[in-house]
Design an enzyme around this catalytic site. Structure first.
Site, PDB file in Angstrom:
ATOM      1  N   HIS A 137      -1.234   4.895   7.290  1.00 25.57           N
ATOM      2  CA  HIS A 137      -0.541   5.354   5.646  1.00 25.57           C
ATOM      3  C   HIS A 137       0.002   6.789   6.330  1.00 25.57           C
ATOM      4  CE1 HIS A 137      -2.920   1.885   4.619  1.00 25.57           C
ATOM      5  NE2 HIS A 137      -1.775   0.910   3.943  1.00 25.57           N
TER       6      HIS A 137
ATOM      7  N   SER B 180       1.207  -1.233  -0.279  1.00 26.93           N
ATOM      8  CA  SER B 180       0.100   0.012  -0.231  1.00 26.93           C
ATOM      9  C   SER B 180       0.643   1.311  -0.241  1.00 26.93           C
ATOM     10  CB  SER B 180      -0.810  -0.082   1.232  1.00 26.93           C
ATOM     11  OG  SER B 180      -0.417  -0.097   2.799  1.00 26.93           O
TER      12      SER B 180
ATOM     13  N   ASP C 122      -6.078   7.980   8.253  1.00 23.25           N
ATOM     14  CA  ASP C 122      -6.068   6.759   9.303  1.00 23.25           C
ATOM     15  C   ASP C 122      -4.847   6.341  10.125  1.00 23.25           C
ATOM     16  OD1 ASP C 122      -4.140   6.381   7.950  1.00 23.25           O
ATOM     17  OD2 ASP C 122      -4.704   4.816   6.980  1.00 23.25           O
TER      18      ASP C 122
END
Length: 337
Positions: free
Chosen positions: A248, A80, A245
């Protein structure tokens, strides 16, 4: 720098080379409980479910008109972080930032292709490498890989993780691609992770990062330590450099990451001055020692020297901030991932 980290890294890398499975860094039920807690912390933080913005396309159009040179080809692989999850604009992803920076330094356009997959472990690299090598007419000049965090949280044996990454680097190098690997980030920087779990998560992450460095360098690639997600800025300013969040990176965090990787990316193509004043050459060290030192300091580069030796470089990232901003990325395709 801990000599024990260098020894553990060498043991993991040796096990990877000889087909070993796992080397228990914590052992038994303790490791299961600790890593389960890391995964739980990630769920508590949230983790963005939105697909990352698609940044594939051509960067530095102005250089094509000015010089007439064909574009360089840059491929991004990994998880990610490589995909740019957590930001909303394509221009904020690490792939777009590095494509823009590379175009500015090379003074020629750059074609970016990103095949990274959020949630990916090193076991997905075989598929990703196959994707970037499928067309022999468009093989990348250089590949950036960011991988490892999910291997730790999902309890992949570290020797298996390193072997899978080494195999990916070997395939890319055999195809003529330069390879730069951003090693496993420091999971101890995630805010909901508290002591003693924070210390253990940091230890596991850095041991894997050091072992990754050994495996990558032995296959002819280069590494840049992501450390505490690429520098002390994350520890000092977590609210600013992590995304909404808290797991990340934010746009500012990805920019910090890109500035750490850019000199190594350019140097792999012979585009960075050898004696640049912002480069601190720490000399030639045994590869395991260089790997352990790099794992402890974000932004540190390790590249092969001769035999079991490696060169350790520390760069002043502030000197790279301007080049990446020289050219704006081309508008990406309107499709989404």
């Amino acid at each position: 720098m801990s000599m024990s980290r260098a020894r553990v890294a060498r043991r993991i890398a040796a096990a990877a080379a000889y087909g070993g499975g796992g080397i228990g860094l914590l052992g038994g039920m303790g490791a299961v409980l600790v890593l389960t807690e890391v995964s739980h912390a990630k769920r508590v933080v949230g983790g963005s479910e939105d697909p990352p913005p698609r940044a594939d396309g051509r960067y530095g159009f102005a250089f094509a008109r000015r010089t007439g040179q064909p574009p360089l080809r840059l491929a991004f692989l990994g998880d990610s972080t490589a995909a740019g999850q957590g930001v909303h604009r394509p221009s904020q992803t690490p792939g777009a930032l590095l494509a823009s920076g590379l175009a500015a330094v090379a003074e020629r356009p750059v074609d970016l292709r990103n095949v990274a997959l959020p949630g990916a472990q090193s076991s997905d690299l075989e598929r990703q490498v196959t994707l970037v090598l499928e067309d022999p007419e468009t093989l990348p000049d250089v590949c950036v890989i960011m991988i490892g965090a999910n291997d730790v949280t999902r309890r992949m044996p570290p020797a298996t993780s390193v072997r899978l990454l080494s195999d990916a680097v070997r395939r890319l190098r055999e195809s003529g691609c330069e390879v730069v690997v951003g090693t496993c980030p420091d999971l101890g920087t995630i805010e909901p992770v508290y002591q003693p779990l924070r210390w253990i998560a940091r230890r596991l992450s850095r041991q894997l990062a050091a072992a990754q460095t050994i495996g990558v360098v032995e296959q002819g690639g280069r590494t840049v330590s992501l450390g505490d997600l690429l520098g002390p800025e994350f520890a000092a300013n977590p609210r600013e450099l992590f995304g909404p969040d808290n797991y990340h990176p934010s746009a500012e965090g990805y920019a910090t990451a890109a500035m750490a990787v850019l000199p190594t990316l350019c140097d792999s193509l012979g585009l960075w001055p050898e004696e640049a004043p912002e480069t601190l050459d720490e000399g030639i060290l045994p590869v395991a020692t260089a790997a352990a030192e790099a794992a402890a300091e974000g932004g540190t580069e390790v590249t092969a020297a001769r035999g079991p030796w490696a060169r350790l470089l520390r760069r002043d990232r502030s000197a790279t901030e301007e080049p990446a901003a020289v050219t704006s990325p081309a508008p990406p395709p309107p499709t989404t991932r």
